[in-house]
Motif scaffolding. Structure first.
Motif, mmCIF file in Angstrom:
data_model
loop_
_atom_site.group_PDB
_atom_site.id
_atom_site.type_symbol
_atom_site.label_atom_id
_atom_site.label_comp_id
_atom_site.label_asym_id
_atom_site.label_seq_id
_atom_site.Cartn_x
_atom_site.Cartn_y
_atom_site.Cartn_z
ATOM 1 N N ASP B 94 0.797 -1.222 0.000
ATOM 2 C CA ASP B 94 0.000 0.000 0.000
ATOM 3 C C ASP B 94 0.833 1.276 0.000
ATOM 4 N N MET B 95 2.126 1.125 0.235
ATOM 5 C CA MET B 95 2.944 2.340 0.286
ATOM 6 C C MET B 95 4.225 2.142 -0.505
ATOM 7 N N GLN B 96 4.458 3.048 -1.420
ATOM 8 C CA GLN B 96 5.585 2.907 -2.323
ATOM 9 C C GLN B 96 6.357 4.217 -2.405
ATOM 10 N N ILE B 97 7.511 4.148 -3.055
ATOM 11 C CA ILE B 97 8.328 5.357 -3.164
ATOM 12 C C ILE B 97 8.861 5.501 -4.592
ATOM 13 N N ILE B 98 8.955 6.734 -5.037
ATOM 14 C CA ILE B 98 9.618 7.036 -6.312
ATOM 15 C C ILE B 98 10.851 7.858 -5.967
ATOM 16 N N PHE B 99 12.000 7.432 -6.466
ATOM 17 C CA PHE B 99 13.245 8.098 -6.085
ATOM 18 C C PHE B 99 13.624 9.198 -7.064
ATOM 19 N N GLN B 100 14.602 9.990 -6.621
ATOM 20 C CA GLN B 100 15.041 11.111 -7.439
ATOM 21 C C GLN B 100 15.820 10.676 -8.674
ATOM 22 N N ASP B 101 16.785 9.779 -8.435
ATOM 23 C CA ASP B 101 17.772 9.501 -9.467
ATOM 24 C C ASP B 101 17.300 8.377 -10.377
ATOM 25 N N PRO B 102 16.883 8.706 -11.582
ATOM 26 C CA PRO B 102 16.378 7.647 -12.458
ATOM 27 C C PRO B 102 17.495 6.718 -12.941
ATOM 28 N N PHE B 103 18.748 7.075 -12.636
ATOM 29 C CA PHE B 103 19.853 6.223 -13.031
ATOM 30 C C PHE B 103 20.186 5.234 -11.908
ATOM 31 N N GLY B 104 20.243 5.734 -10.680
ATOM 32 C CA GLY B 104 20.659 4.906 -9.569
ATOM 33 C C GLY B 104 19.575 4.015 -9.012
ATOM 34 N N SER B 105 18.312 4.333 -9.299
ATOM 35 C CA SER B 105 17.245 3.594 -8.616
ATOM 36 C C SER B 105 16.736 2.396 -9.416
ATOM 37 N N ALA B 169 6.334 1.724 -8.989
ATOM 38 C CA ALA B 169 5.692 2.171 -7.753
ATOM 39 C C ALA B 169 4.191 1.922 -7.757
ATOM 40 N N ILE B 170 3.562 2.012 -8.938
ATOM 41 C CA ILE B 170 2.094 1.840 -8.947
ATOM 42 C C ILE B 170 1.673 0.410 -9.276
ATOM 43 N N ALA B 171 2.660 -0.481 -9.490
ATOM 44 C CA ALA B 171 2.337 -1.842 -9.918
ATOM 45 C C ALA B 171 1.362 -2.549 -8.978
ATOM 46 N N LEU B 172 1.500 -2.303 -7.690
ATOM 47 C CA LEU B 172 0.663 -3.008 -6.718
ATOM 48 C C LEU B 172 -0.577 -2.211 -6.324
ATOM 49 N N LYS B 173 -0.873 -1.171 -7.068
ATOM 50 C CA LYS B 173 -2.003 -0.288 -6.755
ATOM 51 C C LYS B 173 -1.933 0.199 -5.303
ATOM 52 N N PRO B 174 -0.891 0.919 -4.961
ATOM 53 C CA PRO B 174 -0.758 1.381 -3.576
ATOM 54 C C PRO B 174 -1.750 2.506 -3.284
ATOM 55 N N LYS B 175 -1.860 2.806 -1.994
ATOM 56 C CA LYS B 175 -2.706 3.943 -1.623
ATOM 57 C C LYS B 175 -1.857 5.194 -1.478
ATOM 58 N N PHE B 176 -0.614 4.983 -1.035
ATOM 59 C CA PHE B 176 0.207 6.120 -0.635
ATOM 60 C C PHE B 176 1.568 6.027 -1.313
ATOM 61 N N ILE B 177 1.999 7.112 -1.941
ATOM 62 C CA ILE B 177 3.310 7.128 -2.594
ATOM 63 C C ILE B 177 4.126 8.312 -2.099
ATOM 64 N N VAL B 178 5.358 8.043 -1.715
ATOM 65 C CA VAL B 178 6.285 9.123 -1.408
ATOM 66 C C VAL B 178 7.095 9.386 -2.670
ATOM 67 N N ALA B 179 7.016 10.590 -3.197
ATOM 68 C CA ALA B 179 7.804 10.952 -4.375
ATOM 69 C C ALA B 179 8.945 11.843 -3.886
ATOM 70 N N ASP B 180 10.122 11.242 -3.783
ATOM 71 C CA ASP B 180 11.252 11.980 -3.213
ATOM 72 C C ASP B 180 12.048 12.631 -4.340
ATOM 73 N N GLU B 181 11.826 13.913 -4.562
ATOM 74 C CA GLU B 181 12.492 14.653 -5.649
ATOM 75 C C GLU B 181 12.313 13.922 -6.976
ATOM 76 N N ALA B 182 11.077 13.461 -7.218
ATOM 77 C CA ALA B 182 10.843 12.591 -8.371
ATOM 78 C C ALA B 182 11.061 13.289 -9.705
ATOM 79 N N VAL B 183 10.967 14.598 -9.754
ATOM 80 C CA VAL B 183 11.150 15.273 -11.042
ATOM 81 C C VAL B 183 12.345 16.219 -11.032
ATOM 82 N N SER B 184 13.093 16.252 -9.920
ATOM 83 C CA SER B 184 14.144 17.260 -9.779
ATOM 84 C C SER B 184 15.296 17.069 -10.757
ATOM 85 N N ALA B 185 15.564 15.819 -11.151
ATOM 86 C CA ALA B 185 16.729 15.576 -12.001
ATOM 87 C C ALA B 185 16.399 15.743 -13.478
ATOM 88 N N LEU B 186 15.156 16.091 -13.779
ATOM 89 C CA LEU B 186 14.745 16.108 -15.186
ATOM 90 C C LEU B 186 14.783 17.525 -15.768
#
Lengths: 340, 333
Positions: B94-105, B169-186
């Motif tokens: 139910d809870m997932q995270i999206i990380f900042q670095d699309p290379f490292g994650s 992050a959305i594969a399991l249909k979570p309720k809550f997502i933490v987006a940690d600087e998800a668009v900052s590197a773009l």
């Protein structure tokens, strides 16, 4: 019109890769007047940094080759000079600030030593004089208690302070042109505000011209007198800061400005997007390099690359749309701008 | 009003500093110091602040990717720091995270279909074929070409890689997502595409977001409410528009005024803060911002202000809030 300090004409720089020769910048032409700031803006991979490294001729060390074009700095063509001759210009007349202040400084020397080194190299100062002036420079860039700070190592200083030290080194020889490559990108906004203010101050006080490279349209709006927008290795639009922001003309510039979420007005709606991604430099589309992403693409755009089309006194854009508008404007008796 | 999905109560996260031969603990880095917040169901809560203010640590503690030193986090009514590992694993659906670095994650040795399918493999009993179908569906949903699922992450651009991270992050249909600087590197043109995607997914799936970012204009666009952190403390919380139009904490005001705006003709009233952010290992006494605050008075260095609701829906931790009677006056700068 003010005196031109730097005039770059048709600068083409490339790299030899295993997929052949790749042009990182394609016939770049820009100029900077004395005491003015030119901002090169664009997204990553657009060729901003290669342009700045080419002007400094540091590109030679990065494996790049200047294919054609000249770099006129006070009547001398830097593109034709030998590295040996450039040593007199680099650091003395033109100096550079890099993005990451922590890695631009040498960790095993005190910051005072590093500023003094620049002074003794370029101005033949003796040790005591150089140290004294280093402390003065630290004071000038706004570092509190410079006598103590000069004896410290880079790791004892914060990111913002390190960037001030880098600026002090760059200014040590009182250069006429300062090239700043994303000088605030690694810094927090409140520190960025301090550094931008410092650069503005120094520009006014010392009359230094600045070539500022940034991806942040906000920084460009704040700092620039002139702006050149780069896309995939070419300058697609250039003009004064007012022209670019009040009358953005190239569809890429328009898209770029519209995709930034604002600070006022509507929020939460769908943001404007430029579809697709920047093409690889080794695989540019035929015709206009923006055509696969352009909402106004015409047949001609897919075949012939547009050249600079003049749409204001200092405002140029590389877009076929304006070919007609210019004709239209001429027919209407408007837009008879005086050349030069 | 929607119920609270996430409730964070008095979270503290200290990192001990070890020193000397015996590795004694000589102090603590107070990364997050007594922070409380709540996020309503379906809401986007934006968390802003400069580097080192503790916003990412808070995000990780909320998901129990890191333990808390003190305090509790309730998600959907369950205190996740009190759960057993088995229960926690179940809860992770139910809870997932999206990380900042699309290379490292993204694991460079995994095919994209394995990256996106891995949570399904771990948490569900789907067959390989079902997983493959779901991966195709997810890739379409986030705007990726499903025929490219047998490729490696490095064959995708930064924006596309971020979409892969979102699909995972959305594969399991979570309720809550933490987006940690998800668009900052773009880059901006790609950033707006990803922001639109996140907002679309939120609408379609009823997601609740904790959106951590330092790009204040992005946070304004996407968030319903915003919290501002400084040196491990929450200094102001409020509805987005009200907070941006009328910052009450001097730090919020300075932060907002520090951002270069893309309009050269606008007159700027910038508050340039002096100095740097102090070390969280040795934060100033009283109000943590008093060393840089242009309005600091004697009280500020002695008494720590509490986060209090001074307007409806608006909390601020300041003895002399901006624009309030007897408070700080920006025009006097």
């Amino acid at each position: 019109m003010a005196e031109k300090l730097l005039e770059v004409r048709n600068l083409t720089t490339g790299f030899l890769t295993d997929k052949g020769f790749v042009k990182a910048t394609d016939r770049i032409s820009v100029s900077i007047e004395k005491g003015k700031t030119l901002c090169l803006v664009g997204e990553s991979g657009s060729g901003k940094s290669v342009t700045s490294l080419s002007i400094m001729r540091l590109i030679d060390y990065a494996g790049g080759v200047i294919l054609e074009g000249n770099i006129n700095f006070k009547g001398q063509d830097l593109a034709a000079k030998k590295q040996e001759e450039l040593k007199e210009i680099r650091g003395n007349k033109i100096s550079m600030i890099f993005q990451d202040p922590m890695s631009a400084l040498n960790p095993v020397f005190t910051v005072g030593d590093q500023i003094a080194e620049s002074l003794s190299l370029h101005q033949n100062k003796n040790k005591d004089e150089a140290w004294k002036e280093a402390v003065e420079l630290l004071r000038m860039v706004g570092i509190p208690s410079p006598e103590i700070r000069a004896k410290q190592y880079p790791n004892q200083l914060s990111g913002g302070m390190c960037q001030r030290v880098v600026i002090a080194i760059a200014l040590a020889a009182k250069p006429e042109l300062l090239i700043a490559d994303e000088p605030t990108t690694a810094l927090d906004v409140t520190v960025q505000a301090q550094i931008l203010e410092l650069l503005q101050d120094l520009k006014e006080k010392l009359g230094t011209s600045i070539l500022l490279i940034t991806h942040d349209m906000g920084v460009a709006a704040e700092m620039a007198d002139h702006i050149a927008v780069m896309y995939a290795g070419a300058i697609v639009e250039q003009g004064t800061v007012e022209e670019i922001f009040s009358n953005p003309s190239h569809p890429y510039t328009v898209g770029l400005l519209q995709s930034i979420p604002g600070f006022e007005g509507e929020r939460g709606g769908e943001l404007y997007t430029i579809k697709g991604t920047i093409p690889a430099l080794g695989n540019l589309p035929q015709g206009c390099r923006f055509n696969p992403r352009c909402p106004h693409v015409m047949d001609k755009c897919r075949q012939v690359e547009p050249g600079d089309i003049k749409i204001g006194s200092e405002h140029f854009t590389k877009c076929w749309l304006y070919e007609d508008k210019e004709k239209a404007a001429a027919a209407l008796g408007k837009g008879e701008s005086n050349h030069g | 009003m929607a119920k609270n999905l996430v409730e964070v109560n008095n979270i503290k996260k200290y990192f001990p500093i070890h020193k000397g031969l015996l590795n004694r603990v000589v102090g603590n880095v107070k990364a997050v110091d007594d922070v409380s917040l709540s996020i309503r169901e379906g809401e986007t809560f934006g968390l802003v602040g400069e580097s080192g203010c503790g916003k990412s640590t808070l995000g990780r503690v909320i998901l129990r990717l890191q333990g808390a030193t003190e305090g509790s986090v309730k998600i959907d009514g369950r205190d996740i720091h009190a759960l057993s590992h088995r229960e926690l694993n179940k809860m992770r659906e139910d809870m997932q995270i999206i990380f900042q670095d699309p290379f490292g994650s993204l694991n460079p040795r995994f095919l994209v279909k394995d990256v996106i399918g891995e949570p399904l493999k771990i948490h569900t009993k789907m067959s390989a074929k079902e997983i493959d179908e779901r991966v195709v569906e997810l890739m379409k949903l986030v705007g990726l070409d499903p025929t490219r699922r047998n490729r490696y992450p490095h064959e995708f651009s930064g924006g596309q890689r971020q979409r892969i991270g979102i699909a995972r992050a959305i594969a399991l249909k979570p309720k809550f997502i933490v987006a940690d600087e998800a668009v900052s590197a773009l880059d901006v043109s790609v950033q707006s595409q990803v922001i639109n995607l996140l907002m679309k997914l939120q609408k379609e799936m009823g997601l609740t977001f904790l959106f951590i970012a330092h790009g204040l204009n992005v946070v304004r666009h996407i968030s319903d409410r915003v919290g501002v952190m400084y040196l491990g403390k929450m200094v102001e919380v409020g509805e987005t528009e009200a907070l941006y139009a009328n910052p009450l904490h001097p730090y919020t005001a300075a932060l907002l005024s520090a951002i270069p705006k893309p309009s050269p003709t606008k007159k700027r009233n910038r508050i340039v803060l002096q100095g740097d952010v102090p070390s969280p290992a040795n934060p100033p006494t009283g109000c943590r911002f008093h060393t840089r605050c242009p309005f600091a008075q004697e009280k500020c260095s002695q008494v720590e202000p509490k986060l209090e609701e001074i307007l409806p829906g608006r909390q601020v931790a300041c003895h002399f809030p901006v624009g309030v009677e007897g408070g700080s006056d920006l025009s006097k700068l």
